[in-house]
Design a protein around this motif. Structure first.
Motif, PDB file in Angstrom:
ATOM      1  N   PHE A  53      -0.956   5.316  11.858  1.00  0.00           N
ATOM      2  CA  PHE A  53       0.236   6.114  11.583  1.00  0.00           C
ATOM      3  C   PHE A  53       0.218   6.697  10.173  1.00  0.00           C
ATOM      4  CE2 PHE A  53       2.191   4.255  15.379  1.00  0.00           C
ATOM      5  CZ  PHE A  53       2.815   5.395  15.882  1.00  0.00           C
ATOM      6  N   ALA A  54      -0.202   5.831   9.240  1.00  0.00           N
ATOM      7  CA  ALA A  54      -0.266   6.291   7.841  1.00  0.00           C
ATOM      8  C   ALA A  54      -1.182   7.490   7.734  1.00  0.00           C
ATOM      9  CB  ALA A  54      -0.759   5.158   6.945  1.00  0.00           C
ATOM     10  N   LEU A  55      -2.323   7.447   8.379  1.00  0.00           N
ATOM     11  CA  LEU A  55      -3.268   8.566   8.360  1.00  0.00           C
ATOM     12  C   LEU A  55      -2.624   9.831   8.927  1.00  0.00           C
ATOM     13  CD1 LEU A  55      -6.833   7.256   9.302  1.00  0.00           C
ATOM     14  CD2 LEU A  55      -6.140   8.605   7.305  1.00  0.00           C
ATOM     15  N   GLY A  56      -1.903   9.619  10.064  1.00  0.00           N
ATOM     16  CA  GLY A  56      -1.229  10.750  10.710  1.00  0.00           C
ATOM     17  C   GLY A  56      -0.225  11.391   9.793  1.00  0.00           C
ATOM     18  N   PHE A  57       0.624  10.552   9.149  1.00  0.00           N
ATOM     19  CA  PHE A  57       1.632  11.109   8.253  1.00  0.00           C
ATOM     20  C   PHE A  57       0.986  11.808   7.067  1.00  0.00           C
ATOM     21  CE2 PHE A  57       4.738   8.311  10.396  1.00  0.00           C
ATOM     22  CZ  PHE A  57       5.684   9.291  10.651  1.00  0.00           C
ATOM     23  N   LEU A  58      -0.114  11.228   6.602  1.00  0.00           N
ATOM     24  CA  LEU A  58      -0.848  11.829   5.475  1.00  0.00           C
ATOM     25  C   LEU A  58      -1.321  13.230   5.851  1.00  0.00           C
ATOM     26  CD1 LEU A  58      -1.219  10.168   2.877  1.00  0.00           C
ATOM     27  CD2 LEU A  58      -3.687  10.247   3.370  1.00  0.00           C
ATOM     28  N   ALA A  59      -1.830  13.341   7.051  1.00  0.00           N
ATOM     29  CA  ALA A  59      -2.318  14.636   7.521  1.00  0.00           C
ATOM     30  C   ALA A  59      -1.182  15.649   7.571  1.00  0.00           C
ATOM     31  CB  ALA A  59      -2.959  14.491   8.905  1.00  0.00           C
TER      32      ALA A  59
END
Lengths: 592, 101
Positions: A53-59
């Motif tokens: 999720f963190a990666l997704g939000f970062l993107a």
């Protein structure tokens, strides 16, 4: 030594140790065995999910920054705005002269269209339109308006005034469409150079045709073309040639001004001409470009080449004497002189007095092979590479015999276009470098394009000879007070099916100025002049064409940046008086 | 109790800020489009004026107007001299020549 130090200095190392033991201690009490393992697995899964999720939000965040900050937000809207404001200014590029004066441009115009099903009375609508628009085919329009289609063309390229008038009629069912119209503000004075355009603004003829792809461009926006023409000089040349052709009741004429140092053409006129604004309506004869498409047997101006050739090949020297008293008889022909000379003439006098017999002697001294290669080197057997769609191929005898060598010596038997004739003469006079003729302003000085064809020494001799023609020879009427002109007259009999015609002449003069350091060449040719004062004996190049060259030089010399020569006697006793006389003798000055 | 209030406040400020920003950007873009339209119209006008200017400055028309309204004649080549041919002040140099022995 290093081991213990490192463990001590690691921050948090000790703390984590303590917490781990704590948890382990607590865990050992509450959970054990399978339960503990399940919790471990759950915790791992949660950690992985969190990371994803963190990666997704970062993107998402990254993309937000990218869209909001990095890119110019207005871009797509700008494009929309310019499309909204309808059609680009003008699709086809302009044609401008060497000083940037517009010679051809596009203007918006309205096209008159109709929806015939909404037109109430086709007959009366057509009649009312015909009363407003010139050359409007009333019957054809009535027929179109009566048809049961949705859309018909009625007229393209309406002027704003016509559009207003048609609008005022208030006929239902008529509409306007945005259209473009090619406009030539200068009218007919440069018609053959420019050419004209068709209904869809495609180039037809002249520069318009040659540079059609560049002018119409890729993706709808064309590029401009800068010509070598100077519209002021073009105007002067056009006016002088028009006057001469009218006075002589000639059937046509051609003239050009060329920069002898790089082959640029500054003015080029062919008569009869046409108005490119109504290009399609002009006759074939009016659209014929005599300067590039027409090829003519030039007559005595060819003696420039014959004499230069004899000097260059060392076949004759300026002081050599030739017997010109007796006509030359060869095959069925007799070669004679216009004004016979009873005594032998020097090479110099042969040229200055324009002796045909003498020219034949000079050509025979060189021989057929030498003559052919010399004329070929001057580019007289090739099509000139000028930027026009109309280029005539020169004509030469299929097989050169002795008789051909003789007649070509004085300019019969080889037909060339005025453009290539002029550049060859420019090469003889300018120090011996042949430049290809061009209608486009050269980027640099164009020197690199030149090709040496004769030696500077021969060229200097030819300049002196051409000056003598104007000072005391056949070209005296070209002389003007202000500039030193040199040149050569040419009078050719026009060929017909039954040999040459004595009464139908091509009278020409080629002038160069200032002759001792030539800058410009002026060539004038008049087709079938009737003679000065209607006297057919005064229809030769010296009588009808030379004065035109003189007048053009006098009027355009200053514009072309040539300073007048200072006569000796005037400068001697003018020390007391001011030299610049403004308002001299009641004549005010105009800057033109 | 304190924390959610701060968060709500922040959300409100951020939301209002974003709204104003977006609104202003829209306004500016509308203006930009309008300016582009005027620009194109002006270019078009310039284009027409350039053609008209050329048309009105035709050498033949100028010659006609000149004949009609003025007594001007074309400059004759004789009336032009090079810069080096313009005489210096003869009176002054003569005086100074006499003064200095």
């Amino acid at each position: 030594m290093t081991g213990p130090d490192r463990t001590k200095s690691r921050p948090g190392g000790a703390i984590r140790c303590i917490r781990e033991t704590d948890l382990r201690g607590a865990g050992r009490d509450r959970f054990a065995g399978p339960a503990k393992r399940a919790i471990e697995t759950g915790r791992n899964r949660a950690a992985i999910a969190a990371a994803v999720f963190a990666l997704g939000f970062l993107a998402v965040a990254g993309r937000l920054v990218d869209v909001a900050v990095s890119r110019a937000g207005g871009e797509p809207r700008q494009l929309a705005a310019s499309k909204e404001a309808a059609a680009p200014i003008s699709a086809r590029g302009n044609i401008v002269d060497r000083n940037g004066v517009v010679l051809a441009t596009n203007l918006k115009a309205a096209a008159l269209v109709a929806d015939p099903r909404r037109v109430i009375n086709a007959e009366s609508a057509a009649a009312r339109l015909a009363s407003l628009l010139p050359e409007f085919d009333q019957e054809e329009a009535a027929r179109r308006l009566a048809s049961d289609r949705h859309f018909v063309w009625l007229r393209r390229g309406l002027t704003p005034r016509q559009q207003m008038l048609v609008n005022r009629l208030g006929i239902p069912g008529l509409y306007f469409q945005q259209d473009e119209r090619r406009v030539y503000p200068h009218g007919r004075i440069a018609s053959h150079v420019l050419g004209h355009t068709g209904f869809d603004n495609q180039g037809l003829g002249g520069v318009e045709s040659f540079f059609d792809r560049r002018l119409s461009g890729v993706g709808g926006v064309g590029r401009d073309v800068t010509l070598s023409l100077d519209i002021r000089v073009q105007h002067i040349l056009h006016e002088e040639l028009m006057t001469a052709v009218a006075e002589q009741q000639a059937i046509g004429g051609s003239a050009l001004v060329m920069d002898v140092r790089n082959g640029e053409i500054l003015a080029m006129v062919s008569l009869p001409d046409f108005d490119p604004n109504q290009g399609a309506g002009s006759s074939e004869a009016a659209r014929f470009n005599r300067n590039s498409l027409g090829v003519y047997e030039m007559g005595s101006t060819f003696k420039i080449f014959t004499t230069a050739m004899a000097l260059e090949y060392g076949a004759a020297k300026l002081d050599d004497l030739y017997d010109v008293a007796r006509p030359i008889r060869v095959a069925r022909h007799t070669i004679n002189d216009l004004h016979g000379s009873g005594r032998p003439l020097t090479v110099s006098d042969i040229f200055v007095k324009s002796s045909n017999i003498g020219a034949v002697h000079l050509a025979m001294a060189v021989g057929t092979a030498g003559q052919r290669s010399f004329l070929g080197r001057l580019g007289l057997f090739d099509k000139p590479a000028i930027e026009l769609s109309e280029i005539g191929a020169p004509l030469q005898p299929a097989k050169w015999r002795e008789i051909n060598t003789m007649t070509v010596a004085f300019g019969h038997g080889v037909a060339v276009s005025p453009v290539q004739h002029a550049s060859a003469i420019a090469a003889v006079a300018n120090g011996g470098i042949l430049y290809p003729p061009t209608l486009v302003k050269r980027a640099g000085n164009g020197q690199a394009l030149g090709r040496r064809v004769i030696s500077p020494v021969t060229s200097a001799k030819m300049r002196e000879l051409m000056r003598r023609v104007v000072v005391k020879g056949t070209g005296r009427r070209a002389a003007v007070e202000e500039f030193e002109i040199g040149g050569k007259t040419g009078t050719a009999e026009k060929p017909s099916k039954r040999g040459y015609q004595r009464r139908k002449l091509l009278s020409s003069f080629v002038g160069l100025f200032p002759i001792y350091d030539p800058r410009y060449l002026v060539f004038v040719l008049i087709d079938e002049p009737k003679g000065v004062d209607g006297n057919s004996r005064r229809a030769t190049g010296g009588w009808v064409a030379a004065p035109v060259v003189g007048a053009v030089v006098r009027r355009s010399g200053l514009l072309l940046g040539v300073l007048p020569t200072v006569p000796v006697e005037e400068t001697v006793d003018e020390t007391e008086r001011p030299i610049i006389k403004v308002n001299a003798g009641g004549i005010a000055l105009a800057a033109r | 109790m304190r924390r959610p209030v701060i968060w709500l406040l922040l959300v409100f400020i951020a939301g209002t800020g974003l709204y104003y920003l977006k609104y202003r950007v829209q306004m500016m873009e509308a203006r930009l489009a309008a300016i582009h339209r005027t620009l194109l119209a002006e270019q078009e006008a310039l284009h027409v004026l350039a053609a008209e200017w050329t048309y009105l400055n035709r050498p033949e028309r100028l010659a006609k107007l000149n004949r009609q309204y003025t007594k001007l004649q074309p400059i004759r080549a004789r009336q032009m001299v090079g810069f080096e041919d313009i005489p210096t002040r003869p009176a002054l140099s003569a005086v100074s020549d006499e003064d200095t022995p």
